[in-house]
Write a protein that holds these residues in place. Structure first.
Motif, mmCIF file in Angstrom:
data_model
loop_
_atom_site.group_PDB
_atom_site.id
_atom_site.type_symbol
_atom_site.label_atom_id
_atom_site.label_comp_id
_atom_site.label_asym_id
_atom_site.label_seq_id
_atom_site.Cartn_x
_atom_site.Cartn_y
_atom_site.Cartn_z
ATOM 1 N N GLY A 42 0.734 -0.838 0.063
ATOM 2 C CA GLY A 42 0.034 -0.020 -0.166
ATOM 3 C C GLY A 42 1.153 1.283 0.122
ATOM 4 N N ALA A 43 2.337 1.294 0.888
ATOM 5 C CA ALA A 43 2.589 2.204 0.511
ATOM 6 C C ALA A 43 3.799 2.303 -0.449
ATOM 7 C CB ALA A 43 3.161 2.363 2.106
ATOM 8 N N VAL A 44 4.558 1.669 -1.029
ATOM 9 C CA VAL A 44 5.436 1.540 -2.115
ATOM 10 C C VAL A 44 4.651 2.623 -3.353
ATOM 11 C CG1 VAL A 44 6.823 -0.048 -1.991
ATOM 12 C CG2 VAL A 44 4.821 -0.602 -2.940
ATOM 13 N N GLU A 45 5.518 3.492 -3.835
ATOM 14 C CA GLU A 45 4.773 4.337 -5.385
ATOM 15 C C GLU A 45 5.287 3.200 -6.368
ATOM 16 O OE1 GLU A 45 4.276 8.120 -3.422
ATOM 17 O OE2 GLU A 45 3.939 7.288 -5.130
ATOM 18 N N ARG A 47 4.339 -0.407 -7.635
ATOM 19 C CA ARG A 47 4.547 -1.295 -7.252
ATOM 20 C C ARG A 47 4.954 -2.387 -7.647
ATOM 21 N NH1 ARG A 47 -2.341 -2.133 -7.464
ATOM 22 N NH2 ARG A 47 -1.503 -4.358 -7.214
ATOM 23 N N THR B 703 -3.374 2.518 5.432
ATOM 24 C CA THR B 703 -2.903 1.565 4.855
ATOM 25 C C THR B 703 -3.695 2.319 3.118
ATOM 26 O OG1 THR B 703 -4.747 -0.466 3.395
ATOM 27 C CG2 THR B 703 -3.183 -0.403 5.497
ATOM 28 N N LEU B 704 -4.774 2.766 3.153
ATOM 29 C CA LEU B 704 -4.886 3.081 1.502
ATOM 30 C C LEU B 704 -4.766 4.461 1.137
ATOM 31 C CD1 LEU B 704 -6.359 1.781 -0.159
ATOM 32 C CD2 LEU B 704 -8.660 3.213 0.379
ATOM 33 N N LYS B 706 -2.398 8.362 1.896
ATOM 34 C CA LYS B 706 -0.623 8.811 2.610
ATOM 35 C C LYS B 706 -1.313 9.333 3.017
ATOM 36 C CE LYS B 706 1.574 7.022 -1.437
ATOM 37 N NZ LYS B 706 1.292 5.737 -1.738
#
Lengths: 130, 854, 217
Positions: A42-45, A47, B703-704, B706
């Motif tokens: 969810g956090a990584v820019e 994928r 989590t969805l 930022k």
């Protein structure tokens, strides 16, 4: 209560929890792995970036979980092999009750271990967050 | 001695033997007369106030059968529409209502309630008990089931049935379906889910605490193991759906944007919450059905079950693993491959315990000598069908293949194979097997055979073609399909098959409902089975089991000499009802040592009245009638308080009762040995699960996004939430102290402590609301504000219920119905407050503490 | 609408790489499932017909133990085999691949072609694709959830409001292939069909040029 029944009673409470401890460990490992994947991806820019660290983490924690489950399985095995019993353990005695709970603990530990192995196997081919 | 807090009851001879001699015939007749007097049902219209499991169980089962037929007719309507392409039998809107109701009725009004109904009917007998521990709760569950179910089924006659599919995905159901249908689904089924949780509480407590002496944990009938596991699964599976339904209804009614992507929401959260329920749900349906098979196979194989410990492994293992599968219903939503891999792994793993129990049944047949019979015919048909479904399930569990099969008729074929093979056939087997216990009559072998072949062939003709139509490109929930795609012939075949299946059900219903003449034609224990429910005389007596036996084996009727005679002649425990009350035995969890003689309530209409007004709380908001809802809620609360006041925690006329064989047990128990404490504990586990589902939602959005909580929106701050936490901690601490002061007979301290506890709780509730209120958080603006408000309100509602409970304790003490010795009320209320504290602490940690971490 | 469409099982008559791999997997699983079903039925019939013998309980134990161990092994193999193709199914297309934005409306498909160096244009309910090349679909919905599925070419993917999902397909045969919406999206759901027309590379680029020229801005 006599000393013998006190001891039995204390053991009573322990063994029912022991029965579900291994599947609970599977559940905790599974949940943690899923949460890690969800939060990380969810956090990584990007994928397509690698997830090797996370995969290694899941496998290592899986190994630790397997060790705990092995330990529980061993406790169960010793109860299962309590001297004197003949399967099926269906006599109306405290010993057979111990043997049954021990055997069921061993089986649930084996199943939980297989489930954790499956989780680790499933990550063999995953490279990124796609 | 009043038992309290975990003491193990009185000592019992390790192996109690039945009385060496029967009591004299006069004594026996007098005992039976007293038992009859205590247990007989009321006559006339008062009959409907009965709460005895044997009678409520029959109503419940009959109602479930009605819903099964209703759902079946809906299916036939669908198959008529799909028989030919371009059909105009049902327009798309009506078709959507039909498929939504078919799925919902079958899942919520048939498949789960059949487990509850059969358990209410037979679980006590299977365990040699006279009743379930909370009879009024079962009766209440029945009335709720009647009211809620009729509300939902009736909707289609007004063309307002829910129409979003049984799984009701937003945004279709949040923004594109104005009208009452979706609200009926959300509120109506929530009502039924609550009654299902109530049933689960009762069944879990029943299996753990209400066994005959000597029925140690390794001697419990397998049916009881399965019910225990399924009941436990209900506790953790239903609450996520209740929470999700709450979110969706709040969005529909008040525009709180949980699933609206333009305001930070996400439709995927619904899917998570729904399938967190939905996947365990199918195992909750399957396990109690296969439990029937576990009782039937040993009887007709004439041998004890092979692999008892393996079956226990299967039940518990399936129970746990099934909670790790839910995302496999979401494989095509765009989730990362690593997630898909994890859930494929768990989905494959669950097939292992699922299969093991089937091999145990086969092994039992192998070890024994099989007698052909109608129940075994259905077991065989079920096995053949279920294995097909299990194998296609393993296929769709592989994410890669799932991409093709998901949301097609391939899945429709799979789910019906496992449901019909794993539930319908076993339930019909159970019907033929257990029917004599209802009224002493046997069903017809000839009709059973005809029905079987119609059902088995009808099933395969209907559903096997769907594997192909699915892979040919026929999606689910389509009211028609184009010609020329190779779908026409197969759909026509399926439709014909559906009518053959229906004919099978028709024959079955005829066999069940046809007049069978007076008197019973079944001998006692017609199948020569070994388990306790077959103690029943034909027809059965209102008191259930004549005396509570001491158990030495898994199959007492086979293994214990003169067992039936000894039970009949009252040579075991509790052969009498000396005070004319309905009594049953409560025992310890592991070794079933007697702990309490529990007096259970008799007939009462409060169950029906409470169900009506609690139903109002769910039905009125469907039509946006919120004032009516509030009034109904207040009356419902009054009913529940009356119910508790009159019938629970009744101080007995004497402390203990002699139940035979030198054993004396208390009549009143509070603390962890008591069934009421367990009921509170188990209910609160379900409640905490619902709460955790809401927290899951909060972290899901984190989590969805930022930026979550969004920097531009003010949060509730830290001060007010923490003040709220401290106040409610104070209230909790005082409640615990008040429990001790009550026990030590210090009334002034008790009243002062409780009074202060109430005040602190009120203040705490106010403070928790003040946080979002003072920060002017508008729940419609963003999912963050909606969540914070929801969490705060959830905590406050729980505090409010806690205040009602604290005041109840004060009233009970004042009225002399609670004393230092008889303190079950405050004992259970304190337990409740432990959970409130956890809820409030977690809420404050999340809404006040978590934003500080960023 | 009349669609001429041969009576074949779409998902099992692959016209694309993804569908091919999944179809292969399916055939293996079907064979395995058939063997397992027959095996279990045979075992059950054998158990039912068997008459009393000496070693029964031990054999019974073997049935149960085998019933636990064999699936554990087979399922592990299936898991690994089945997931081995997952990264390929989910991989991104090369940077210069054709991209088509798919918008799910109620109840039709709006396709927006964005080829590099070309003006974008839209079509409705029909897409044309070049054979032998990867094409990446980007899926959008501003209303309800839909699902994009052309079974002959590959698996499906949902159109989720608030997200942009991605699907890569590699057509391997020319022809016209039916597609459908595979997530219930309202009363027009059953009518939300589409066609994928796979052309040879030359035919495709000729068509693209022509459409780009005649498309209204």
């Amino acid at each position: 209560m006599t000393h013998e029944t006190q001891h039995e009673a204390a053991e009573e409470r322990q063994s029912l929890w022991l029965l579900v401890l291994s599947p609970s460990i599977w559940a905790a490992h599974f949940l943690a792995s899923y949460a890690a994947a969800a939060v990380w991806c969810g956090a990584v820019e990007d994928r397509t970036s690698g997830v090797d660290t996370m995969r290694i983490g899941i496998v290592i924690s899986g190994a630790a979980a397997l060790a705990c489950i092995g330990f529980i399985g061993r406790i169960g095995w010793r109860k299962f092999k309590l001297a004197g019993g003949e399967p099926p353990f269906d006599k109306d005695t405290a010993e057979d009750r111990h043997r049954f709970l021990g055997a069921a603990t061993v089986l649930l530990s084996a199943l939980s271990a297989v489930a954790i192995v499956y989780v680790c196997l499933s990550l063999l081919f995953v490279r990124n967050c796609l | 001695m009043v038992g309290r807090n975990g003491t193990d009851g009185q000592t019992v001879n390790k192996d109690t033997h039945p009385l060496a001699e029967a009591p004299s015939p006069e004594v026996l007749r007098a005992q039976e007369a007293r038992l009859e007097e205590a247990w007989k049902p009321p006559t006339g219209w008062r009959y409907w106030s009965e709460v005895n499991n044997s009678i409520v169980g029959i109503w419940y089962t009959a109602l479930v059968l009605f819903y099964l037929l209703f759902g079946g007719v809906l299916a036939l309507l669908m198959r008529i529409q799909l028989a030919v392409p371009g059909n105009t039998f049902l327009n798309p809107n009506l078709y959507a209502q039909v498929f939504t109701l078919h799925g919902s009725v079958m899942m919520f009004l048939f498949a789960i309630p059949i487990f509850e109904a059969v358990s209410i009917l037979f679980l006590p007998q299977i365990m040699g008990a006279r009743e379930l521990p909370f009879p009024r709760l079962s009766a209440f569950g029945f009335w709720a089931f009647l009211i809620g179910g009729m509300f939902l089924c009736g909707s289609i006659f007004f063309n307002v049935a829910p129409s979003g599919g049984w799984f009701m995905y937003p945004p279709l159901t949040s923004r594109y379906q104005p009208g009452v249908g979706a609200d009926m689904w959300l509120l109506g089924f929530s009502f039924i889910e609550v009654s299902a949780i109530a049933a689960a509480v009762e069944l879990i407590v029943g299996v753990l605490k209400c066994r005959p002496p000597g029925m140690r944990i390794h001697l419990i009938p397998l049916y009881a193991w399965y019910v225990l596991v399924a009941g436990g699964m209900v506790l953790f599976a239903f609450p996520p759906l209740i929470s999700g339904s709450l979110l969706l209804e709040l969005e529909r009614a008040f525009d709180w944007p949980f699933f609206d992507a333009t305001r930070g929401g996400d439709p995927l959260l619904w899917q998570h919450l729904f399938w967190l329920f939905g996947h365990p749900e199918v195992y909750i349906i399957f396990l109690p059905s296969v439990a029937l098979v576990a009782m039937i196979v040993p009887t007709f194989a004439r041998t004890p079950i092979a692999g008892y410990k393996w079956i226990v492994l299967s039940a518990i293992g399936t129970g746990f693993l099934s909670f790790g599968l839910w995302v496999h219903h979401m494989f095509t939503t765009g989730l990362p491959g690593i997630t898909l891999a994890l859930f494929s792994a768990a989905s494959q793993a669950v097939a292992i315990p699922t299969g093991v129990q089937l091999f145990c049944f086969i092994a039992t047949v192998y070890v024994g000598r099989l007698r052909p019979s109608i129940p075994m015919l259905y077991v065989a048909g079920g096995l053949a069908t279920f294995v097909i479904g299990g194998l296609t399930g393993v296929m769709v569990a592989v994410a890669s293949f799932n991409f093709q099969a998901h949301d097609t008729h391939f899945v429709v074929a799979h789910l019906h194979s496992v449901l019909i093979g794993g539930t319908i056939f076993p339930v019909i087997a159970g019907t033929y097997y257990f029917f004599p216990l209802l009224n002493g009559k046997l069903l017809s072998e000839k009709l059973g055979r005809i029905a079987f072949w119609l059902l088995f062939c009808g099933f395969n003709i209907t559903f096997l073609p769907m594997h192909f139509t699915g892979l040919r490109g026929m999606a689910r929930r389509v009211y028609t399909y184009p010609a020329g795609m190779g779908l026409e012939q197969l759909n026509l075949v399926s439709s014909i098959g559906a009518f053959i299946l229906a004919a099978g059900f028709g024959v079955l219903m005829w066999d069940i409902l046809r007049p069978k003449g007076k008197g019973s034609d079944s001998p006692r224990n017609p199948w020569d089975a070994g388990s306790l429910e077959w103690l029943q005389e034909m027809p059965g007596k209102s008191w259930g089991v004549r005396s509570i036996p001491e158990i030495d084996s898994r199959y007492p009727l086979w293994d214990q000499p003169n067992f039936v005679r000894d039970v009949d002649e009252g040579r075991f425990f509790m052969p009498d009802a000396e005070e004319g009350k309905r009594e049953m035995l409560v025992t310890s969890i592991i070794d079933a040592k007697p702990q309490q003689c529990l007096r259970v309530p008799g007939p009462s209409f409060i169950t029906l009245i409470s169900a009506i007004f609690l139903g109002g709380v769910f039905i009125f908001p469907t039509f946006k009638m919120y004032w009516s809802m509030a009034v109904s809620g207040v009356i419902a609360l009054g009913c529940i308080l009356y119910w508790l006041w009159q019938g629970s925690g009744v101080i007995p006329e004497k402390d203990t009762k002699f139940i035979g064989h030198g054993v004396t047990v208390p009549l009143y128990v509070s603390g962890p040995s008591s069934v009421g404490w367990w009921a509170m504990m188990i209910t609160m586990l379900a409640d905490i699960t619902a709460f955790v589902s809401l927290l899951f939602g909060y972290f899901f959005y984190w989590t969805l996004h930022k930026d979550f909580p969004p920097a531009s929106i003010a949060g509730p701050g830290v001060a007010w939430p923490v003040i709220g936490l401290l106040a409610s901690l104070g209230s909790w601490a005082l409640t615990i102290l008040a429990r001790r002061w009550n026990r030590d007979e210090k009334p002034t301290a008790f009243y002062a402590g409780m009074g202060l506890a109430v005040l602190l709780a009120v203040f705490g509730g106010y403070a928790l609301i003040a946080g979002p209120q003072i920060a002017a958080m508008d729940p419609k603006v963003h999912v963050y504000t909606a969540l914070v408000w929801l969490l705060a309100i959830w905590a406050v509602l729980h505090i409010a219920a806690g205040i009602v409970m604290q005041l109840y304790c004060v009233a009970r003490r004042y009225a002399g119905r609670m004393t230092g010795k008889y303190d079950i009320d405050i004992s259970n209320v304190t337990l409740y407050w432990h959970f409130v504290t956890i809820t409030v602490a977690a809420t404050v940690a999340v809404i006040a503490g978590f934003p500080l971490l960023r | 609408m009349t669609l001429r469409y041969p009576s074949i099982v779409a998902a099992l008559s692959p016209a694309g790489l993804e569908a091919e791999r999944i179809a292969d997997l399916f055939w293996w699983m079907l064979a395995g499932a058939g063997l397992v079903w027959l095996g279990v039925m045979a075992l059950a019939i054998f158990a039912a017909k068997k008459r009393a013998a000496g070693d029964d309980t031990r054999n019974g134990d073997w049935i149960i133990f085998g019933g636990a161990a064999a699936p554990a092994v087979v399922l592990a193999i299936l898991l690994v085999f089945g997931l081995s193709m997952l990264p390929d199914l989910l991989a991104v297309a090369p940077k210069n691949a054709l991209r088509i934005h798919v918008h799910g409306e109620q109840w039709w498909w709006r396709f927006r072609y964005e080829a590099p160096g070309r003006l974008p244009f839209e079509t409705a309910n029909e897409i044309r694709l070049p054979v032998g090349e990867p094409v990446e679909f980007l899926l959008h919905s501003t209303n309800v959830i839909h699902s994009f599925w052309i079974p002959s070419l590959g698996g499906k993917i949902d159109l989720m409001p608030g997200r942009v999902n991605r699907l890569v397909l590699h057509p391997t045969r020319t022809g016209t292939f039916q597609g459908a919406c595979a997530e219930y999206c309202g009363i027009g759901h059953a009518n939300m069909a589409m066609q994928a027309v796979v052309l040879s590379k030359d035919d495709f680029w000729r068509w693209l040029d022509a459409t780009e020229r005649t498309a209204k801005p």
